[in-house]
Design a protein around this motif. Structure first.
Motif, PDB file in Angstrom:
ATOM      1  N   GLN A  25     -14.170  51.471  40.827  1.00  0.00           N
ATOM      2  CA  GLN A  25     -13.506  52.108  42.031  1.00  0.00           C
ATOM      3  C   GLN A  25     -12.740  50.189  42.321  1.00  0.00           C
ATOM      4  O   GLN A  25     -13.651  49.743  42.435  1.00  0.00           O
ATOM      5  N   GLY A  26     -11.173  50.601  42.589  1.00  0.00           N
ATOM      6  CA  GLY A  26     -10.995  49.531  42.975  1.00  0.00           C
ATOM      7  C   GLY A  26     -10.642  49.452  41.633  1.00  0.00           C
ATOM      8  O   GLY A  26      -9.166  48.143  41.874  1.00  0.00           O
ATOM      9  N   ASN A  27     -10.550  49.793  40.044  1.00  0.00           N
ATOM     10  CA  ASN A  27      -9.977  49.100  39.515  1.00  0.00           C
ATOM     11  C   ASN A  27      -9.686  50.284  38.626  1.00  0.00           C
ATOM     12  O   ASN A  27      -8.241  50.766  37.920  1.00  0.00           O
ATOM     13  N   VAL A  28     -10.197  51.360  38.061  1.00  0.00           N
ATOM     14  CA  VAL A  28      -9.591  52.909  37.363  1.00  0.00           C
ATOM     15  C   VAL A  28      -9.820  53.740  38.352  1.00  0.00           C
ATOM     16  O   VAL A  28     -11.058  54.348  39.264  1.00  0.00           O
ATOM     17  N   GLU A  29      -8.522  54.338  38.476  1.00  0.00           N
ATOM     18  CA  GLU A  29      -8.355  56.184  39.314  1.00  0.00           C
ATOM     19  C   GLU A  29      -9.123  57.054  38.959  1.00  0.00           C
ATOM     20  O   GLU A  29      -9.061  57.156  38.109  1.00  0.00           O
ATOM     21  N   VAL A  30     -10.625  57.570  39.602  1.00  0.00           N
ATOM     22  CA  VAL A  30     -11.167  58.731  38.931  1.00  0.00           C
ATOM     23  C   VAL A  30     -10.690  60.166  40.010  1.00  0.00           C
ATOM     24  O   VAL A  30     -10.887  59.636  41.155  1.00  0.00           O
ATOM     25  N   THR A  31     -10.411  61.144  39.840  1.00  0.00           N
ATOM     26  CA  THR A  31     -10.289  61.925  40.060  1.00  0.00           C
ATOM     27  C   THR A  31     -10.911  63.449  39.636  1.00  0.00           C
ATOM     28  O   THR A  31     -11.256  63.176  38.458  1.00  0.00           O
ATOM     29  N   ALA A  32     -10.913  64.422  40.355  1.00  0.00           N
ATOM     30  CA  ALA A  32     -11.217  65.887  39.804  1.00  0.00           C
ATOM     31  C   ALA A  32     -10.891  66.912  40.008  1.00  0.00           C
ATOM     32  O   ALA A  32     -10.264  67.156  41.684  1.00  0.00           O
ATOM     33  N   GLU A  33     -10.776  67.570  39.791  1.00  0.00           N
ATOM     34  CA  GLU A  33      -9.629  68.978  39.253  1.00  0.00           C
ATOM     35  C   GLU A  33     -10.294  70.184  38.619  1.00  0.00           C
ATOM     36  O   GLU A  33     -11.095  69.882  37.742  1.00  0.00           O
ATOM     37  N   ALA A  34     -11.222  70.945  39.978  1.00  0.00           N
ATOM     38  CA  ALA A  34     -12.019  71.858  39.856  1.00  0.00           C
ATOM     39  C   ALA A  34     -11.501  73.377  39.284  1.00  0.00           C
ATOM     40  O   ALA A  34     -10.546  73.434  40.360  1.00  0.00           O
ATOM     41  N   ILE A  35     -12.237  74.182  38.344  1.00  0.00           N
ATOM     42  CA  ILE A  35     -12.002  75.697  38.727  1.00  0.00           C
ATOM     43  C   ILE A  35     -13.107  75.912  38.264  1.00  0.00           C
ATOM     44  O   ILE A  35     -13.606  76.270  37.973  1.00  0.00           O
ATOM     45  N   ILE A  36     -12.956  77.258  39.755  1.00  0.00           N
ATOM     46  CA  ILE A  36     -13.898  77.512  40.075  1.00  0.00           C
ATOM     47  C   ILE A  36     -13.594  79.414  39.972  1.00  0.00           C
ATOM     48  O   ILE A  36     -12.943  80.430  40.673  1.00  0.00           O
ATOM     49  N   LYS A  37     -14.857  79.799  39.101  1.00  0.00           N
ATOM     50  CA  LYS A  37     -14.801  81.410  38.798  1.00  0.00           C
ATOM     51  C   LYS A  37     -16.123  81.811  39.101  1.00  0.00           C
ATOM     52  O   LYS A  37     -16.925  81.586  39.393  1.00  0.00           O
ATOM     53  N   ASN A  47     -19.319  83.205  48.070  1.00  0.00           N
ATOM     54  CA  ASN A  47     -19.661  82.613  49.542  1.00  0.00           C
ATOM     55  C   ASN A  47     -19.526  81.207  50.030  1.00  0.00           C
ATOM     56  O   ASN A  47     -19.791  80.612  50.669  1.00  0.00           O
ATOM     57  N   LYS A  48     -19.947  80.854  48.903  1.00  0.00           N
ATOM     58  CA  LYS A  48     -20.233  79.172  48.552  1.00  0.00           C
ATOM     59  C   LYS A  48     -19.343  78.435  48.177  1.00  0.00           C
ATOM     60  O   LYS A  48     -18.997  77.615  47.923  1.00  0.00           O
ATOM     61  N   ARG A  49     -18.104  79.170  47.545  1.00  0.00           N
ATOM     62  CA  ARG A  49     -16.735  78.625  46.612  1.00  0.00           C
ATOM     63  C   ARG A  49     -16.185  77.590  48.111  1.00  0.00           C
ATOM     64  O   ARG A  49     -16.231  76.364  47.215  1.00  0.00           O
ATOM     65  N   SER A  50     -16.095  77.181  49.266  1.00  0.00           N
ATOM     66  CA  SER A  50     -15.923  75.858  50.101  1.00  0.00           C
ATOM     67  C   SER A  50     -16.845  74.627  50.092  1.00  0.00           C
ATOM     68  O   SER A  50     -16.655  73.511  49.883  1.00  0.00           O
ATOM     69  N   ILE A  51     -18.131  75.053  49.788  1.00  0.00           N
ATOM     70  CA  ILE A  51     -19.302  74.440  49.392  1.00  0.00           C
ATOM     71  C   ILE A  51     -19.000  73.563  48.202  1.00  0.00           C
ATOM     72  O   ILE A  51     -19.297  72.314  47.918  1.00  0.00           O
ATOM     73  N   VAL A  52     -18.393  74.369  46.782  1.00  0.00           N
ATOM     74  CA  VAL A  52     -18.666  74.352  45.363  1.00  0.00           C
ATOM     75  C   VAL A  52     -17.356  72.885  45.717  1.00  0.00           C
ATOM     76  O   VAL A  52     -17.284  71.353  45.169  1.00  0.00           O
ATOM     77  N   GLU A  53     -16.385  73.042  46.037  1.00  0.00           N
ATOM     78  CA  GLU A  53     -15.044  72.538  46.682  1.00  0.00           C
ATOM     79  C   GLU A  53     -14.763  71.580  46.767  1.00  0.00           C
ATOM     80  O   GLU A  53     -14.889  69.970  46.292  1.00  0.00           O
ATOM     81  N   ARG A  54     -16.204  71.676  48.285  1.00  0.00           N
ATOM     82  CA  ARG A  54     -16.342  70.333  48.441  1.00  0.00           C
ATOM     83  C   ARG A  54     -17.173  69.044  47.621  1.00  0.00           C
ATOM     84  O   ARG A  54     -17.020  67.804  47.855  1.00  0.00           O
ATOM     85  N   LEU A  55     -18.462  70.171  47.172  1.00  0.00           N
ATOM     86  CA  LEU A  55     -18.832  69.743  46.431  1.00  0.00           C
ATOM     87  C   LEU A  55     -18.401  68.397  45.049  1.00  0.00           C
ATOM     88  O   LEU A  55     -18.551  67.342  44.552  1.00  0.00           O
ATOM     89  N   VAL A  56     -17.770  68.524  44.413  1.00  0.00           N
ATOM     90  CA  VAL A  56     -16.791  68.873  43.520  1.00  0.00           C
ATOM     91  C   VAL A  56     -16.615  67.239  43.980  1.00  0.00           C
ATOM     92  O   VAL A  56     -15.703  66.649  42.795  1.00  0.00           O
ATOM     93  N   LEU A  57     -15.621  67.435  44.661  1.00  0.00           N
ATOM     94  CA  LEU A  57     -14.943  65.761  45.546  1.00  0.00           C
ATOM     95  C   LEU A  57     -16.156  64.601  45.593  1.00  0.00           C
ATOM     96  O   LEU A  57     -16.206  63.026  44.989  1.00  0.00           O
ATOM     97  N   LYS A  58     -16.984  65.501  45.992  1.00  0.00           N
ATOM     98  CA  LYS A  58     -18.270  64.647  46.582  1.00  0.00           C
ATOM     99  C   LYS A  58     -18.701  63.470  45.954  1.00  0.00           C
ATOM    100  O   LYS A  58     -19.259  62.841  45.454  1.00  0.00           O
ATOM    101  N   ALA A  59     -19.259  64.139  44.553  1.00  0.00           N
ATOM    102  CA  ALA A  59     -19.492  64.192  43.282  1.00  0.00           C
ATOM    103  C   ALA A  59     -19.254  63.094  42.778  1.00  0.00           C
ATOM    104  O   ALA A  59     -19.359  62.669  42.000  1.00  0.00           O
ATOM    105  N   GLU A  60     -17.592  63.081  42.684  1.00  0.00           N
ATOM    106  CA  GLU A  60     -16.915  62.312  42.043  1.00  0.00           C
ATOM    107  C   GLU A  60     -16.867  60.898  42.959  1.00  0.00           C
ATOM    108  O   GLU A  60     -17.597  59.355  41.943  1.00  0.00           O
TER     109      GLU A  60
END
Length: 145
Positions: free
Chosen positions: A133-145, A110-123
């Motif tokens: 920021q502004g020089n190198v693009e940083v992205t996050a692509e999570a696998i949540i099990k 039930n915490k999956r949507s929170i985890v998805e938000r935190l993956v982006l927020k942590a970045e």
């Protein structure tokens, strides 16, 4: 505001394709230009070190955010990829892609949507990501099990 000082000693005894050393309080290693950029590929290099700084900052930030949000995990592992363009002798660090894999403990689905938000927020919250920021693009692509 409290400033924290980090110190690094570097020694480069030769020319472009020689081998140098760096030393910090907790790290001592040889450094050289990677083979992909026509160097000797001995020890680590600035590209790996930038990737390491970004990855460790991100995974620590994500782990802290998960804990503060009450998300219990069995494991948090990650692969990070640094994309560097080396064209006509010009080096450009283009992108860092973090690929965290989070295995939630039983009962945490039930915490999956929170985890998805935190993956982006942590970045966005990580000090190294903010420095890039502004020089190198940083992205996050999570696998949540």
């Amino acid at each position: 505001m409290a400033e924290h000082l980090f110190h690094l000693k570097a020694n480069w005894p030769g020319v472009r394709n020689d081998i140098g050393t760096i030393e910090t309080l907790n790290l001592k290693t040889e450094v050289s230009i990677p083979t992909e950029m026509d160097g000797p590929g001995i020890g680590t290099n600035p590209d790996e070190m930038l990737l390491g700084a970004a990855a460790t900052c991100y995974i620590i930030t994500l782990a802290a955010m998960l804990a503060r949000s009450g998300v219990e995990k069995e494991s948090l592992t990650m692969e990070s990829i640094g994309v560097v363009d080396y064209t006509n002798g010009i080096v450009t660090y283009k992108k860092i892609i973090h690929k965290p894999e989070i295995v939630l403990t039983e009962g945490m689905a039930n915490k999956r949507s929170i985890v998805e938000r935190l993956v982006l927020k942590a970045e966005a919250s990580c000090m190294i990501s903010r420095a890039l920021q502004g020089n190198v693009e940083v992205t996050a692509e999570a696998i949540i099990k």
